[in-house]
Design an enzyme around this catalytic site. Structure first.
Site, mmCIF file in Angstrom:
data_model
loop_
_atom_site.group_PDB
_atom_site.id
_atom_site.type_symbol
_atom_site.label_atom_id
_atom_site.label_comp_id
_atom_site.label_asym_id
_atom_site.label_seq_id
_atom_site.Cartn_x
_atom_site.Cartn_y
_atom_site.Cartn_z
ATOM 1 N N ASP A 103 5.745 -36.741 -74.976
ATOM 2 C CA ASP A 103 5.582 -35.417 -74.928
ATOM 3 C C ASP A 103 5.350 -34.688 -73.733
ATOM 4 O O ASP A 103 4.187 -34.767 -73.118
ATOM 5 C CB ASP A 103 4.543 -35.387 -75.886
ATOM 6 C CG ASP A 103 4.153 -33.882 -76.207
ATOM 7 O OD1 ASP A 103 4.960 -32.889 -76.140
ATOM 8 O OD2 ASP A 103 2.918 -33.548 -76.649
ATOM 9 N N ASP A 290 9.820 -28.820 -74.084
ATOM 10 C CA ASP A 290 8.839 -29.786 -74.719
ATOM 11 C C ASP A 290 9.585 -30.758 -75.905
ATOM 12 O O ASP A 290 9.949 -30.483 -76.926
ATOM 13 C CB ASP A 290 8.150 -28.533 -75.693
ATOM 14 C CG ASP A 290 6.970 -29.444 -76.373
ATOM 15 O OD1 ASP A 290 6.651 -30.535 -76.153
ATOM 16 O OD2 ASP A 290 5.989 -28.481 -77.222
#
EC number: 3.4.23.-
Length: 509
Positions: A103, A290
């Protein structure tokens, strides 16, 4: 050393090089990513978790998310429920295997702990057993992370972390002993490995990526993502540490500098629908690359326009319709008189200050209609609706539309506001007529085709199509902000260059 000896040494070196894996020879470390299709159970869980997240954020107030200047505000909005891409790491010696999300929108590593006794979620996933690791080091510092649709709490420990062929020594991570709620119970992953900056790391823990660089484990301070969008499930792509694989992209990357450390954030230009400007980001917006967000999130004002163009279902906003019917002509007149757009809503009496802020609270009120939500003009839904109307009208005036056409169009947009739960359905048979959506990055337009931004759930007659766009409003100084998640990164190979503090995009191969 004689000529014969030198020749033998060189021959041995060549043979050794040939025997090495390609990645080792290139100085690259590759982590295969598995892809899981979005299923109906995940969608239901996402909606339920989204409702809980909306209630929690509503108590804090939507505008507080950006007003405090805190670095962790975006993490507090993250939704992992529809995550599709996972990889495997090991923690401890010998390595205990965990499936994690890599992430770039957070910075901590956490995995479930064997000391997690009272959260059901822990019993559905692998758990770290410190007593079985010869390299474990006790830390004990408490830690907690709040996400948009879930939270974890526990304590820090230190151990070796295996990522591909690399072993990162003395890595600080969180042993999660509490994983309340639905989010992590139904998740297909065990934990999260954050690849963001230390500035947003809970407990100021040094991220795994930093340790890789500090310990000289990668040839270059660069990592890259390639998502295989052509696979429904199984082989989902690859994350490469130490560089990039030329077979994963076409042409050259367009690079933009990181504008604010914490997230991989950069400046972005105009957003176009079918080649036409939306106007909202013409003077610039911020964006975050992201990998931990499955959809593509942006300001409600633009997502509403996208909804209208792709025929997505939405929710009706009575506040929006009231603004159009009672103040629409007045707003148009002020725009034609070249009044500064940011001052218009205060001039007509719908906002109590000059300047934009988020509209999440207003959209939430459409569905919840809770008493007291609209008290106070500064953050009320009427003010939010007015600000959106000004942006929409500006854009229509720039296209030389008549006033009647503009007012009718804005009224239609009031029927297409995105659901607060973040999901909008579309007709699977209409993809051919949907427009391209383009983002201006580094002066270049990056287009998404309908088949790239529409997600298909199920097969055959039971198949459903959902929009890959979702609304998320982040007010200044952090916003307006776009979060370019897997929908965008699936279409564009993404390079995270830590050495030169930049992000690069090229068409995925």
């Amino acid at each position: 050393m004689g000529t014969r000896s030198v020749a033998l040494v060189l021959l041995a070196a060549v043979l050794l090089q040939a025997l090495l894996p390609a990645s080792a020879a290139e100085g690259l470390v590759r982590i295969a990513l598995k892809k899981r299709p979005i299923d109906e159970n995940s969608r239901v869980a996402a909606r339920l978790s989204g409702e809980e997240g909306a209630r929690r954020l509503g108590l804090r107030g939507a505008n507080s998310l950006g007003g405090g200047g805190g670095e962790g505000d975006i993490v507090a909005l993250k939704n992992y429920m529809n995550a599709q891409y996972f990889g495997e790491i090991g923690v401890g010696t010998p390595p205990q295997k965990f499936t994690v999300i890599f992430d770039t929108g957070s910075s901590n590593l956490w995995v479930p702990s064997a000391k997690c006794y009272f959260s059901i979620a822990c019993f559905f996933h692998s758990r770290y057993k410190s007593g079985q690791s010869s390299t474990y080091q006790k830390n004990g510092k408490p830690a907690a992370i709040q996400y948009g649709t879930g939270s974890i709490a526990g304590f820090f420990s230190e151990d070796s972390v295996t990522v591909g062929d690399l072993v990162v020594k003395d890595q600080e991570f969180i042993e999660a002993t509490k994983e309340p709620g639905l989010t992590f119970m139904v998740a297909k992953f065990d934990g999260i490995l954050g690849l963001g900056f230390q500035e947003i790391s809970v407990g100021d823990a040094v991220p795994v990526w930093y340790k890789m660089v500090e310990q000289g484990l990668v040839s270059e301070p660069v990592f890259s993502f390639w998502f295989n969008r052509h696979s429904d499930e199984g082989e989902g792509g690859e994350i490469v540490f130490g560089g990039m694989d030329p077979s994963h992209y076409k042409g050259n990357h367009t690079y933009v500098p990181v504008s604010q450390k914490g997230y991989w954030q950069f400046e972005m230009g105009d957003v176009l629908i079918g080649g036409k400007t939306t106007g909202f980001c013409a003077s610039g917006c911020s964006a975050i690359a992201d990998s931990g967000t499955s959809l593509l999130a942006g300001p409600t004002a633009i997502i509403t326009e996208i909804n209208e163009k792709i025929g997505a279902t939405g929710v009706v906003s009575q506040e929006c319709k009231t603004v159009v019917s009672q103040y629409g002509q007045q707003i148009l007149d002020l725009l034609l008189a070249e009044t500064q757009p940011s001052k218009i809503c205060s001039q007509v009496g719908l906002c109590t200050f000059d300047g934009k802020h988020g509209v999440s609270a207003g959209i939430k009120s459409v569905v919840d209609d809770e008493a007291g939500e609209s008290n106070g003009l500064q953050s009320g839904p009427m003010c939010n609706a007015c600000e959106m109307a000004v942006v929409w009208m500006q854009n229509q005036l720039a296209q030389n539309k008549t006033q009647d056409l503009i007012l009718n169009y804005i009224n239609q947009l009031c029927d297409k506001l995105p659901s607060p739960m973040g999901e909008s359905s579309v007709d699977c048979g209409s993809l051919a007529s949907m427009p391209e959506i383009s983002f201006t990055i580094g002066g270049k337009k990056f287009a998404l085709k309908p088949e790239e931004y529409i997600l298909k759930v199920g097969e055959g007659a039971a198949a459903q199509c959902i929009s890959g766009f979702t609304a998320m409003d982040i007010p200044p100084p952090r916003g307006p902000l776009w979060i370019l998640g897997d929908v965008f990164m699936g279409a564009y190979h993404t390079v995270f260059d830590y050495g030169k503090m930049r992000v690069g995009f090229a068409k995925s191969a």
